[in-house]
Enzyme design. Structure first.
Site, PDB file in Angstrom:
ATOM      1  CG  ASP A  25      -2.564  -4.095   2.721  1.00 28.78           C
ATOM      2  OD1 ASP A  25      -3.749  -3.885   2.409  1.00 28.78           O
ATOM      3  OD2 ASP A  25      -2.162  -5.179   3.177  1.00 28.78           O
ATOM      4  CG  HIS A  42     -10.719   2.211   0.567  1.00 29.20           C
ATOM      5  ND1 HIS A  42      -9.545   1.504   0.646  1.00 29.20           N
ATOM      6  CD2 HIS A  42     -11.714   1.280   0.517  1.00 29.20           C
ATOM      7  CE1 HIS A  42      -9.812   0.200   0.626  1.00 29.20           C
ATOM      8  NE2 HIS A  42     -11.116   0.040   0.559  1.00 29.20           N
ATOM      9  CG  LEU A 136       7.200  12.236  -7.877  1.00 23.41           C
ATOM     10  CD1 LEU A 136       8.377  11.487  -7.223  1.00 23.41           C
ATOM     11  CD2 LEU A 136       6.080  12.411  -6.833  1.00 23.41           C
TER      12      LEU A 136
HETATM   13  C1  IPE Z   1      -2.551  -5.195  -2.319  1.00 25.78           C
HETATM   14  O1  IPE Z   1      -3.268  -5.243  -1.150  1.00 25.78           O
HETATM   15  C2  IPE Z   1      -3.223  -4.288  -3.322  1.00 25.78           C
HETATM   16  C3  IPE Z   1      -3.218  -2.861  -3.027  1.00 25.78           C
HETATM   17  C4  IPE Z   1      -2.685  -2.282  -1.982  1.00 25.78           C
HETATM   18  C5  IPE Z   1      -3.848  -2.034  -4.025  1.00 25.78           C
HETATM   19  P1  IPE Z   1      -4.337  -6.395  -0.870  1.00 25.78           P
HETATM   20  O2  IPE Z   1      -4.921  -6.076   0.457  1.00 25.78           O
HETATM   21  O3  IPE Z   1      -5.279  -6.507  -2.000  1.00 25.78           O
HETATM   22  O4  IPE Z   1      -3.417  -7.695  -0.823  1.00 25.78           O
HETATM   23  P2  IPE Z   1      -3.650  -9.087  -0.095  1.00 25.78           P
HETATM   24  O5  IPE Z   1      -5.004  -9.576  -0.513  1.00 25.78           O
HETATM   25  O6  IPE Z   1      -3.585  -8.829   1.377  1.00 25.78           O
HETATM   26  O7  IPE Z   1      -2.518  -9.949  -0.558  1.00 25.78           O
HETATM   27  C1  IPE Z   2      -5.430  -1.321   0.603  1.00 24.14           C
HETATM   28  O1  IPE Z   2      -6.147  -1.429   1.766  1.00 24.14           O
HETATM   29  C2  IPE Z   2      -6.169  -0.509  -0.428  1.00 24.14           C
HETATM   30  C3  IPE Z   2      -6.649  -1.279  -1.575  1.00 24.14           C
HETATM   31  C4  IPE Z   2      -6.485  -2.555  -1.780  1.00 24.14           C
HETATM   32  C5  IPE Z   2      -7.399  -0.532  -2.559  1.00 24.14           C
HETATM   33  P1  IPE Z   2      -7.082  -2.674   2.025  1.00 24.14           P
HETATM   34  O2  IPE Z   2      -8.460  -2.339   1.546  1.00 24.14           O
HETATM   35  O3  IPE Z   2      -6.496  -3.914   1.463  1.00 24.14           O
HETATM   36  O4  IPE Z   2      -7.077  -2.719   3.603  1.00 24.14           O
HETATM   37  P2  IPE Z   2      -7.021  -4.010   4.506  1.00 24.14           P
HETATM   38  O5  IPE Z   2      -5.804  -4.794   4.098  1.00 24.14           O
HETATM   39  O6  IPE Z   2      -8.294  -4.766   4.255  1.00 24.14           O
HETATM   40  O7  IPE Z   2      -6.919  -3.476   5.883  1.00 24.14           O
HETATM   41 MG    MG Z   3      -5.243  -5.307   2.219  1.00 21.54          MG
END
Ligand code: IPE
Ligand code: IPE
Ligand code: MG
Length: 250
Positions: A25, A42, A136
């Protein structure tokens, strides 16, 4: 490499092999903090994933489950979703060869029926082409929701008379379109500062050690992984029991 931090490799731990799961995240915030579009984060996050996959076996990790796209991520703007899907497709195209060379076996968990059929074909090919990997087991969670998986497993198990945890795990694997049971998660890492599970591996994390870090996923690296694994090894896992050394105190 930070001089103050000594890397401990698997050989230094007299422990069994680990299942580590990561909620990757913070990509969007990382990019926005730099005045860039979220997608920039990303792309950088995909580079981090590559490095962590390469480093994992050194730290005693035999199974690595990465949360790449949650079922709730469909709620994001259409453009972000489509860019994420394109990124997955392009990474799969280039990384399968590297995975074969490095002995990485790839599997996917999650729903496949809502994904582009070309992506699904690529996923199936990646699973087949890497199936002999021994170093792995990399499991990528795409269109994944732990609660949906458990609901589906419960439906599949409805006529089972002696439903055990093991049997439920088999139904769960089936519900996640996975050919084998997931081992329990030993260590769950979440980057990006939030301290929640966001519907990830709720059944498998029953006794997982949780490790939260403020580091955004694009900044996560081998040193951070080493720190997380070291923290894991410093914890005492009790699984509800009293450790042998303390039994006499009772
Ligand atoms: C969880 O992150 C999903 C992934 C990392 C793929 P999100 O950014 O979607 O989660 P919330 O919305 O903060 O709970
Ligand atoms: C996690 O990073 C990646 C995915 C959910 C695909 P986020 O896109 O949730 O990044 P933040 O949390 O908005 O910074
Ligand atoms: Mg996120």
């Amino acid at each position: 490499m930070n001089n103050h931090f000594k890397l401990n490799h698997a050989a230094e731990y007299d422990e069994e092999l680990l299942h580590v799961a990561i909620i990757m995240d913070g990509n969007g915030r990382w990019a926005q903090q730099r005045g860039k579009p979220r997608f920039w984060g990303h792309r950088q996050g995909a580079e981090t994933a590559k490095k962590i996959i390469e480093a994992a076996p050194k730290y005693g990790i035999s199974t690595l489950t990465l949360y790449a796209f949650s079922s709730d991520n469909w709620k994001r703007p259409r453009q972000e979703v489509s860019m994420l899907m394109q990124l997955l497709q392009s990474k799969l195209q280039t990384e399968v060869r590297t995975s074969i060379e490095n002995g990485v076996r790839i599997s996917f968990i999650g729903r496949r029926d809502r994904l582009d059929s070309r992506l699904v074909a690529q996923m199936e090919k990646a699973e087949a082409d890497t199936s002999f990997g021994q170093n792995l087991h990399l499991r990528l969670a795409i269109d994944y929701s732990a609660r949906d998986a458990m609901l589906k497993a419960a439906q599949l198990a409805a006529n089972e008379e002696d439903l055990t945890r093991e049997k439920f795990s088999e139904y769960l694997a089936q519900a996640m379109n996975c050919s084998e049971i997931s081992p329990d998660v030993d260590l769950l890492i979440r980057t990006g500062g939030e301290q929640r599970l966001s519907d990830f591996l709720l059944w498998e994390c029953a006794y997982a050690e949780l490790y939260f870090t403020n580091v955004m996923w694009p900044d996560f690296n081998e040193e951070e992984l080493a720190r997380a694994v070291e923290t894991f090894h410093s914890r005492e896992r009790r699984f509800g029991a009293v450790p042998q050394a303390r039994v006499s105190v009772v």
